[in-house]
Each structure stands twice: as C-alpha cells, then as structure tokens.
Design an enzyme around this catalytic site. Structure first.
Site, mmCIF file in Angstrom:
data_model
loop_
_atom_site.group_PDB
_atom_site.id
_atom_site.type_symbol
_atom_site.label_atom_id
_atom_site.label_comp_id
_atom_site.label_asym_id
_atom_site.label_seq_id
_atom_site.Cartn_x
_atom_site.Cartn_y
_atom_site.Cartn_z
ATOM 1 N N HIS A 62 0.600 -1.207 0.491
ATOM 2 C CA HIS A 62 -0.009 -0.315 0.223
ATOM 3 C C HIS A 62 1.105 1.510 0.336
ATOM 4 O O HIS A 62 2.022 1.093 0.841
ATOM 5 C CB HIS A 62 -0.983 -0.237 1.462
ATOM 6 C CG HIS A 62 -1.969 1.218 1.506
ATOM 7 N ND1 HIS A 62 -2.034 2.264 1.739
ATOM 8 C CD2 HIS A 62 -3.514 0.651 1.147
ATOM 9 C CE1 HIS A 62 -3.155 2.791 2.037
ATOM 10 N NE2 HIS A 62 -3.829 1.891 1.829
ATOM 11 N N ASP A 68 2.568 -5.258 8.499
ATOM 12 C CA ASP A 68 1.182 -4.169 7.948
ATOM 13 C C ASP A 68 -0.313 -4.936 7.522
ATOM 14 O O ASP A 68 -0.571 -6.134 6.514
ATOM 15 C CB ASP A 68 1.624 -3.080 6.480
ATOM 16 C CG ASP A 68 0.108 -2.396 6.027
ATOM 17 O OD1 ASP A 68 -1.360 -2.551 6.874
ATOM 18 O OD2 ASP A 68 0.129 -2.416 5.245
ATOM 19 N N GLN A 92 -4.867 -4.705 6.590
ATOM 20 C CA GLN A 92 -5.872 -5.922 5.114
ATOM 21 C C GLN A 92 -6.258 -7.012 6.075
ATOM 22 O O GLN A 92 -7.296 -8.202 5.793
ATOM 23 C CB GLN A 92 -5.583 -5.929 4.058
ATOM 24 C CG GLN A 92 -6.346 -6.254 3.147
ATOM 25 C CD GLN A 92 -7.385 -5.754 2.931
ATOM 26 O OE1 GLN A 92 -8.497 -5.365 2.616
ATOM 27 N NE2 GLN A 92 -6.889 -3.875 2.568
ATOM 28 N N LYS A 134 -11.016 -1.233 10.161
ATOM 29 C CA LYS A 134 -11.519 -2.606 8.958
ATOM 30 C C LYS A 134 -11.846 -3.436 9.905
ATOM 31 O O LYS A 134 -11.547 -4.432 9.229
ATOM 32 C CB LYS A 134 -9.887 -2.801 8.321
ATOM 33 C CG LYS A 134 -9.503 -1.172 6.992
ATOM 34 C CD LYS A 134 -8.679 -1.789 6.447
ATOM 35 C CE LYS A 134 -8.382 -0.294 5.932
ATOM 36 N NZ LYS A 134 -6.852 -0.318 4.476
ATOM 37 N N CYS A 167 -4.875 3.044 -3.711
ATOM 38 C CA CYS A 167 -3.495 3.569 -2.960
ATOM 39 C C CYS A 167 -2.547 2.010 -3.271
ATOM 40 O O CYS A 167 -1.130 1.763 -2.658
ATOM 41 C CB CYS A 167 -3.571 2.709 -1.909
ATOM 42 S SG CYS A 167 -4.492 4.206 -1.430
HETATM 43 C C1 LIG Z 1 -6.072 0.460 4.578
HETATM 44 C C2 LIG Z 1 -4.503 0.026 4.282
HETATM 45 C C3 LIG Z 1 -3.700 0.959 4.994
HETATM 46 C C4 LIG Z 1 -3.950 2.581 5.588
HETATM 47 O O1 LIG Z 1 -4.591 2.372 6.832
HETATM 48 P P1 LIG Z 1 -5.049 3.197 7.133
HETATM 49 O O2 LIG Z 1 -6.309 3.097 8.469
HETATM 50 O O3 LIG Z 1 -6.036 3.943 5.860
HETATM 51 O O4 LIG Z 1 -4.244 3.924 7.926
HETATM 52 C C5 LIG Z 1 -2.688 0.710 4.877
HETATM 53 N N1 LIG Z 1 -2.083 -1.015 4.760
HETATM 54 C C6 LIG Z 1 -2.711 -1.778 3.978
HETATM 55 C C7 LIG Z 1 -2.694 -2.676 3.797
HETATM 56 C C8 LIG Z 1 -4.828 -1.577 4.099
HETATM 57 O O5 LIG Z 1 -5.446 -2.703 3.603
#
Ligand SMILES: *Cc1c(COP(=O)(O)O)cnc(C)c1O
Length: 405
Positions: free
Chosen positions: A122, A199, A202, A225, A363
């Site tokens: 992302h 990260d 997701q 999320k 993104c």
């Molecule tokens: C949504 C997402 C982000 C960003 O998250 P924010 O809540 O906008 O800070 C980063 N990495 C992944 C894989 C995402 O799905």
C-alpha cells in the site's frame, strides 16, 4: 454455535438502507468495514456516561474512562497475544503506526543501510520508507511479485544481507487479497539481524495474528477495517524496540519529568502516546475486537471462503472477465476487469444498482503498473455478506458489461 447470518446482519443497521432505490450491497469491506450496533452503543455510552480525560484526573469519571481505555489495551494484547500490554500502542491508524516506526528509525539508520519492501505494498507502506531513505541515505529495495500476485521469495532471500536493517511487508495485500508468507519472511530477516514490520491492516478482519508466534518486531492495523471506528489503530512494538526507539511526538502524557534543562520520558506505552488520545476510539476498538471474537474467527473464515469461491466461480463465467491475484492463499477480495472497459465505468453502474465496490488503484499504483492496467474493480467480502449479494454483484456486472461494450 452455528453461523446465523440473518442474526449477524441484524447487528449492522446500515445494511438495512437503500442506495439509489436498491437495497445496499456493501462490497467495499477492504476499504472500511461496517459497524455493528455493539460498537455504536459503546461510542454512545462513552459520550453519554463517562466522557473525561484519562490518566490525569483523581475524579471518578476520569478513573472510569482510564479503566475502560486500559481495558481495551488489554483486549488487544490478549487478541494479538502480545507478551505485555505496554507493547500495544494506540495510534490514529495504520498510516500513523508506520510513520511512528519510520520516524524512530530515522535516528538509527545510516548511509548504506538497506530497507526491503514488497511490490505488493500500500502507498502508506512505501512513501514513509522513501522519505526515511531520503533523510538517512539508506537504500530501498523491492521484493518483486509474480503474475499470480505472490512474492518472489527466492529474490527476497537474495536481497537480504548484513546491511539489511528493516523489512516491511503487508500480511495481506489490499489490492489482490493475497496472503503473504510472513512467518518465513520474518525468520529470514532475523537471520541477518533485520527488524520486521508487518502491515496487518487488511488481515485483521480475517485472521487472528499471534505476534509472539510470528516473533514479529512491529505489527500494525486500523480499527476501522475490523468493525471499529475510524481514527484509531494499533502499533504492536516488541518491548526491546519500545525501549530503543526514541519518542515520536513530544507533549503531555509522554513525559516523566519536565524542566527547561531536561525532560525525561515516560515508560512504554505512554512514551509514544503524546497528548490526549482518541479515548472513545480506543475503547470502541476494544468493543470491535470483542464483537469479532464473539462471531469467532473460524466462523468468519468459513463464511468468507464460501463467498470467495462462489463469487470467483460465478464471475469467471462472464466473457472477458479477468481476475488479478489468482494464488490459492487469498482472502475474500476479488480484483477484476472486464475486457477493455474502464473499472470506473463499471463501478458507476454498480453504484446505480446499490452495489458498493472500489475502483481504481487501491493505493497500490506499482501493482497496477506491473499488470499494465489503470486500475481494477475490487469487490471485497465480509462475514456479513451473503450468497444473494454475490448474485446481485454478478448480475450487475453482466448488465454493466452489456451496456458498456
Ligand atoms: C487500509 C490499509 C492501509 C492504510 O490504513 P489507514 O487506516 O488508512 O491508515 C495500509 N495498508 C493496508 C494493507 C491497508 O489495507
């Protein structure tokens, strides 16, 4: 307890509404999830009954708010199996969690050090590291991807060396839904002494990550999320790193003593939590995690896998439809295009029919460049979606395709 989809859908008031005179079919869960009544009630209860600033007042309201906030931290600790609750930091979300770590490392890296990211990242997991490289003279290297959306793990092994200081990979790709082999990625990084940030933005609505079993150094996610509110997220920071990294922001709450000659910093987690935090958000994050656990991650997985395989099978029957990210290890995200039709045009027609999907680059411009496409239509399913909603999607895509070709 069996999975009662009807009862689960009752928990989400928004699922009852109509969009453009059609029942809402919400398939943009990878962008943000909907919120159950239990989380909404938690937010209302906080502002109605015990709103106060935390960690400072002797009065009862402040005590109650502090207790609820710290209880939420404990909930996250248990959920992610962190060894200590002070390893769980509340942040504004994934993006801020990543920037906090990047900012800390800008004081630790030197010219010639190397940082590895994956081709599936992302933008929030690319840009902060580029900025970090500009500040420190470190070099950014990229693990390339395969056509099916998996990472080239042999290339990763070759990128690792004694100069590698940090590795950053997402647990699950938000654009394609592919689950990355993070345990292996972490193990190999540790063999050359590099730290790893995963990260999990997701992943956390689908998978329960165990930070001790993974032996990960940093694990980040966003509440929104995971059925929680926006504006709050988490940074799991392994204790040793919490002691090593400098504070992120200066201010109230993060200090032990302040004089004009010298300030000493508070212990973790407060060292990294300057100022009045998103108190209500933190408490509601805890409520969201409790809610997901009340459904159960096994049940969530089963429902989402069923939706994914049914939707994949049905969509592939549409002439000219191509799915991006076809590896077997994936979650309930389907990124697709139909022939040469622009994803935006399909998305617009789907919206007219009440169906919410995401269109564009998600993104992740480097992934779209890899495939040589302007973007995709992305349908992402949650446990509260149904087979009937998949049918609605498939019929709507067929209709859109007919209208546009
Ligand atoms: C949504 C997402 C982000 C960003 O998250 P924010 O809540 O906008 O800070 C980063 N990495 C992944 C894989 C995402 O799905």
């Amino acid at each position: 307890m069996s999975f009662d989809i009807k009862k689960i859908r009752e928990d989400f008031p928004i699922l009852k509404r109509k969009v453009n005179n059609a029942p809402l079919v919400y398939l943009d869960n990878a962008a943000t999830s909907q919120k159950p009544q239990q989380v909404i009630d938690c937010i209302v209860a906080y502002y109605s009954n015990y709103n106060a600033n935390i960690h400072r007042g002797v009065h009862s309201l402040s005590q109650e708010a502090t207790d609820a906030y710290e209880k939420a931290r404990k909930t996250l600790q248990l959920h992610f199996n962190a060894a200590h609750s002070h390893e769980i930091l509340f942040t504004a979300g994934t993006t801020e969690s990543i920037n906090l770590v990047a900012s800390g490392f800008s004081e630790l890296l030197k010219t010639g050090d190397e940082i590895i990211v994956s081709a599936l990242e992302h933008h929030s997991n690319i840009v902060p590291w580029q900025m970090l490289c500009e500040r420190t003279g470190a070099i950014l290297k990229v693990i390339p991807m395969n056509e099916d959306g998996t990472l080239q793990m042999d290339r990763y092994s070759n990128l690792l060396n004694d100069n590698t200081k940090l590795v950053f990979v997402n647990h699950i790709s938000n654009a394609l839904g592919i689950i990355n082999p993070i345990k292996k990625i972490i193990e190999q990084a540790h063999q050359v002494g590099a730290a790893v940030l995963i990260d999990g933005a997701q992943a956390c609505s689908h998978i329960k990550a165990d930070v001790q079993a993974l032996d990960v150094d940093f694990y980040v996610t966003s509440a929104h999320k995971m059925c929680g509110p926006t504006g709050v997220g988490m940074l799991y920071i392994k204790e040793a790193w919490g002691k090593t990294l400098p504070p992120y922001q200066g201010g109230g709450e993060m200090i032990a003593t302040v004089t004009f000659e010298k300030t000493t910093y508070a212990e973790m987690p407060h060292k990294f939590e300057a100022g009045t935090p998103n108190i209500c958000g933190g408490i509601a994050f805890g409520a969201a995690v409790d809610y997901l656990n009340s459904i159960g991650f096994d049940a969530i997985k089963k429902q989402e896998e069923a939706l994914l395989s049914y939707a994949t099978e049905q969509l592939l029957q549409i002439d000219g439809l191509k799915i991006y990210g076809t590896a077997s290890e994936k979650t309930s995200v389907i990124s697709f295009n139909v022939s040469e039709i622009h994803p935006y045009d399909i998305g617009t027609i789907l919206d007219k029919l009440g169906i919410a999907v995401r269109t564009g680059q998600h993104c992740t411009q480097p992934i779209m460049d890899f495939y040589g496409i302007p973007g995709t239509v992305r349908a992402s399913f949650a446990f509260y979606n149904t087979k009937e909603e998949v049918d609605a999607l498939v019929n709507a895509v067929k209709r859109a395709t007919m209208m546009l070709s």
